[in-house]
Design a protein around this motif. Structure first.
Motif, PDB file in Angstrom:
ATOM      1  N   THR A  30     -17.558 -25.091  -4.853  1.00 27.11           N
ATOM      2  CA  THR A  30     -17.620 -24.395  -3.661  1.00 27.11           C
ATOM      3  C   THR A  30     -17.293 -23.141  -3.712  1.00 27.11           C
ATOM      4  O   THR A  30     -16.551 -22.655  -4.668  1.00 27.11           O
ATOM      5  N   SER A  31     -17.740 -22.418  -2.695  1.00 28.37           N
ATOM      6  CA  SER A  31     -17.383 -20.784  -2.722  1.00 28.37           C
ATOM      7  C   SER A  31     -15.965 -20.539  -2.752  1.00 28.37           C
ATOM      8  O   SER A  31     -15.359 -19.648  -3.211  1.00 28.37           O
ATOM      9  N   GLU A  32     -15.380 -21.698  -2.125  1.00 30.72           N
ATOM     10  CA  GLU A  32     -13.765 -21.319  -1.963  1.00 30.72           C
ATOM     11  C   GLU A  32     -12.998 -21.655  -3.074  1.00 30.72           C
ATOM     12  O   GLU A  32     -12.030 -20.969  -3.644  1.00 30.72           O
ATOM     13  N   TRP A  55     -14.162 -19.457  -7.159  1.00 33.61           N
ATOM     14  CA  TRP A  55     -13.844 -18.103  -7.594  1.00 33.61           C
ATOM     15  C   TRP A  55     -14.892 -17.299  -8.272  1.00 33.61           C
ATOM     16  O   TRP A  55     -14.658 -16.767  -9.177  1.00 33.61           O
ATOM     17  N   GLU A  78     -14.416 -29.268  -5.969  1.00 31.59           N
ATOM     18  CA  GLU A  78     -13.913 -27.904  -5.356  1.00 31.59           C
ATOM     19  C   GLU A  78     -14.672 -26.727  -6.167  1.00 31.59           C
ATOM     20  O   GLU A  78     -14.942 -25.791  -5.439  1.00 31.59           O
ATOM     21  N   ARG A 129      -1.768 -24.314  -2.732  1.00 31.62           N
ATOM     22  CA  ARG A 129      -2.974 -23.917  -2.189  1.00 31.62           C
ATOM     23  C   ARG A 129      -4.346 -24.435  -3.054  1.00 31.62           C
ATOM     24  O   ARG A 129      -5.305 -24.926  -2.126  1.00 31.62           O
TER      25      ARG A 129
END
Ligand code: ADQ
Length: 835
Positions: A575-577, A580, A572, A732
């Motif tokens: 990834t751009s999500e 950060w 994760e 989240r």
């Protein structure tokens, strides 16, 4: 018959230069010279020679003292040892010598008896521990405190009740280390402490003890020894010995003892005791109690003692033993440390460390990963700020000054040794009194604190002796954690390695949470006190704020290796999500990134031993007693919280920081549905004021069903985990997550958002194959949460066997740190060999 020093591998002769322990509880004037180190002033080492004690013999006789516990001491009169070994210049046919000889034989027998007793108790404890949990990773503790007291008849006596003998508050042992620093390991906070158990570690004397036996000093005798132990009451003790005291740890007993007086070595004695020794050539050796008997037994003439030098490499020492060691039954060869030849010096640096300071999972990791690394054989230290007065650590006396924002700030170093790990606390007015408000203050306050912390931490291996010996910078790796200590790899490079210093020191940076990066305006660079060209490491372009200053970015670029706390999160992060804003850089540095799932401290978070389950109606339980123990904890929780005590109503819980990450607002959205489900909901957390208020409000509105505990309570976290049936974690994002691991260890079934470490650790329940550990949902939305929780509740109510299967599978997992520690070791090694 001459007895060489080989019979007494730890038996060393002291001299005036050697520092010495303060003898304690001397009940009548000593007849022998005594070298006393007075705290804080090495120049005041005074030779209280024979005449000081009314004894005319000026022969240099010494006392070796091994302080036990923090309080108890025993004394070993070197004269006695000489009488059995070395010509001291005193006529051997002297009647006195004969007396001494006889008394020494007597003492030897007593010591052997005590040793046997100790080993038996160790074996019992070990049996108990292994019966409790074969897979348990924690180390058994020694409760066999054997004490020696210097009594009126100048003999070593064993107090049969070890708890009975204590030394007073002002009786202390201090060592002095090369004039650089001194450390007082005595905790003055306790009036009485049990005596040390380590003193019983010996292997006996020589049969027959011939008159002219000589004891010669080994060429490379340990010059500093340390014994650390944990006593029954859970208190820890550290004892530093010098040559003089090393005589207490001796070997060779036995001649003159009955034939069958063999000493059985327990399968694996507790390793709560450790003896560290530094040889005169600077080499370093470690003997833990779990390997000590084997260590001694193995150290025959043909099998010289294996020692670990400062570089962690095991190599033979010149210390040797005779076949006397054969009298000790060893249950096999002492295996090498799990890390084998790869043992390293490891220093984990973190802004918080449980149990002293903790706001979340970082504190837990800093408190437990190092212990697992130490169990693998590494020499491990944790460095953490000293935010308050902590009972265990003692002032080392080392003082340093570091510049922060143009000002010289003084720091002191406190130290303690627990479960095989040196914990070093950095004390400064900047940290003091922060209490639990670790990250309090404005952005610049925190930044300055972290600048000071990283500057001071990096030099700990140079200046802070642990067990008498500094770690040094060879074969050393730092493990920095999150942005707070991301400056450490940068300083390591800028201040040291760029200048040819700390050439063999490496740094690993662990990402626990990328959401916090130490961001600020580019001008913040002036506070970190680095050469101008280093600014590029910190500068990061952000689509929202343009160029900014980013500490995590600089740390990620500079660290030799990067770890994050799960495989899912390592993916994760790219990834751009999930990255950060740092995902680009993380992708660039992918080659040095590795995901390692956190473990849990199987001692603290274990329903079988949990100290928070020992009162108020709670109970400890295990897989075997799950069906009775857990319901009892549930009832106790309901009672404590004032909820209806109903076994049939499922208790759902949430524990964590109240913020966006943890998805507590998703639970809030699901509350109207939940209250219609005949469930009880318990939430524990602190954080955003609006979310705290929300918890209070839920409790007011649904007083018979919901409890919202606003606050940070470790005790309640444990009790809720034990008493609840279901844990909700709708995070989240969740780099790893510890609560779901704790929950599973307690037979509490997790319902989680399948993200980061939650996805890695909670395998979804498959009702057809009766596999899996809990329920997962694939989007952080309340309706998804409700779906998953609905299925969970259905299983709880209708499929009891499946439910029990879920609980049992969760509890049966090996969630310990041992596996993770092995993977960390691989990373540390990769860093070590990286240039
Ligand atoms: N009010 C309260 N009272 C008592 N105890 C409380 C509490 N609130 C939280 N805790 C405790 O704090 C710890 C929280 O650990 P987590 O791993 O769940 O989250 P955190 O986000 O802090 O950690 C970050 O670092 C850790 C460690 O790497 C990662 O697992 C995680 O994903 C990452 O976000 C647990 O021990 C929990 O019991």
């Amino acid at each position: 018959m001459a007895t060489s020093i080989a019979s007494f591998p730890f038996l060393v002769e002291t001299n005036a230069e050697a520092s010495i322990l303060l003898p304690i509880k001397i009940k009548r004037p000593l007849r022998f010279p005594l070298f006393v180190y007075r705290p804080g002033k090495c120049a005041e080492i005074s030779n209280l020679n024979a005449s000081s004690f009314g004894h005319s013999d000026s022969t240099s006789l010494n006392y070796g003292g091994l302080l036990n516990g923090r309080r108890r001491g025993w004394l070993w009169r070197t004269n006695d040892l000489r009488a059995i070994g070395k010509s001291t210049g005193i006529s051997q046919d002297d009647d006195d010598a004969e007396d001494v000889l006889q008394s020494t034989i007597e003492k030897s027998k007593k010591v052997l008896a005590m040793q046997r007793d100790l080993l038996q108790r160790i074996a019992e404890r070990k049996k108990l521990v292994s019966s409790i949990n074969n897979d348990s990773i924690f180390e058994p503790q020694v409760d066999g405190n054997i004490s020696y007291e210097f009594t009126d008849d100048d003999s070593l006596s064993n107090d049969s009740n070890p708890q009975n003998t204590f030394i007073s508050r002002d009786e202390a042992v201090v060592y002095q280390n090369g004039g650089m620093s001194s450390s007082n390991y005595i905790d003055s906070s306790e009036e009485k402490l049990p005596k040390a158990s380590a003193v019983g570690i010996n292997q006996g004397f020589d049969k027959g003890l011939p008159e002219n036996d000589n004891i010669s000093t080994p060429e490379k005798a340990p010059s500093m020894l340390r014994v650390d132990g944990q006593s029954e009451d859970g208190k820890y003790e550290t004892i530093t010995l010098d040559k003089a005291s090393a005589v207490g740890i001796n070997q060779g007993f036995d001649k003159g003892l009955p034939e069958n007086d063999n000493i059985s070595t327990p399968e694996k004695a507790p390793s709560m005791l450790r003896v560290d020794g530094q040889l005169e050539d600077g080499k370093y050796e470690t003997v833990t109690l779990d390997n000590l008997t084997t260590y001694l037994a193995n150290s025959t003439e043909t099998s010289p003692l294996k020692v670990k030098n400062q570089d962690g490499v095991r190599e033979p020492s010149s210390l040797e033993t005779t076949s006397e060691a054969d009298n000790v039954e060893s249950e096999g060869e002492k295996p090498l440390p799990l890390a084998g030849a790869n043992v390293m010096n490891v220093i984990l640096v973190a802004a918080e460390c449980a149990p002293w300071s903790k706001t979340g999972g970082l504190g837990d990791v800093a408190g437990s990963l190092p212990k697992a690394l130490a169990r693998r054989g590494h020499r491990v230290m944790v460095v953490v700020p000293r935010y308050g007065h902590y009972a265990e650590p003692q002032d080392t006396g080392v003082i340093r000054r570091y510049k922060v924002d143009g000002q010289d700030i003084e720091v002191r170093y406190f130290q303690t040794y627990i479960d095989g790990v040196d914990f070093v606390f950095i004390d400064s007015p900047m940290f003091r009194h922060m209490g639990n408000n670790i990250y309090g203050g404005n952005r610049l306050d925190i930044l300055k604190r972290m600048v000071l912390f990283c500057k001071a931490a990096i030099e700990v291996p140079w200046y802070v002796p642990c067990g008498g010996i500094c770690y040094g910078d060879g074969n050393l790796a730092f493990i920095a954690n999150d942005w707070h200590t991301a400056l450490l790899p940068v300083y390591l490079k800028a201040y040291y390695r760029d200048h040819g210093l700390m050439k063999f020191t490496r740094s690993v940076l662990v990402i626990h949470n990328i959401a916090h990066q130490g961001r600020g305006p580019v001008d913040d660079f002036s506070y970190v006190d680095l050469p101008e060209h280093y600014i590029d490491l910190f500068k990061l372009y952000d689509p929202l704020g343009g160029d900014h200053f980013n500490i995590f970015a600089a740390g990620l670029k500079t660290a030799d290796r990067v770890v994050t706390v799960s495989h899912g999160y390592s993916w994760e992060l790219k990834t751009s999500e999930g990255g950060w804003g740092l995902h680009g850089m993380i992708n660039d540095n992918d080659w040095k990134l590795r995901g390692i799932v956190n473990g849990i401290d199987n001692k603290d978070w274990n329903p079988q031993f949990d100290v928070h389950l020992k009162s108020d109606g709670y109970t400890n339980y295990s897989l075997e007693t799950l069906q009775t123990g857990k319901p009892q904890c549930k009832a106790a929780l309901q009672k404590e919280l004032g909820l209806p005590i109903r076994e049939d109503i499922p208790v759902i819980c949430f524990i964590g920081r109240l913020d966006h990450q943890k998805g507590v607002d998703l639970i809030a959205e699901a509350v109207p549905w939940m209250v219609g489900q005949n469930v009880q909901l318990v939430m524990l957390g602190t954080g955003r004021p609006d979310l705290e208020q929300m918890l209070r409000q839920f409790e007011c509105q649904h007083h018979d069903k919901i409890r919202g505990w606003v606050g940070f309570s470790v005790k309640m976290a444990h009790r809720i985990t034990a008493g609840a049936d279901i844990l909700l974690m709708p995070s989240r994002f969740e780099p790893c997550g510890l609560n779901q691991l704790y929950a599973m260890n307690y037979g509490t079934v997790p319902v989680v958002h399948a993200v980061g470490g939650l996805r890695d650790t909670v395998q979804p329940f498959d009702p057809f194959n009766e596999t899996g550990l809990g329920w997962t949902f694939d989007r952080a939305e309340s309706n998804k949460l409700i779906d998953a929780l609905g299925n969970c509740l259905l299983t709880y109510r209708e499929y009891k066997k499946s439910w029990e299967g879920l609980q049992r599978r969760g509890m049966a997992q090996d969630l310990s740190w041992d596996n993770a520690a092995q993977q960390y070791e691989e990373v540390l090694l990769a860093a070590k060999y990286q240039w």
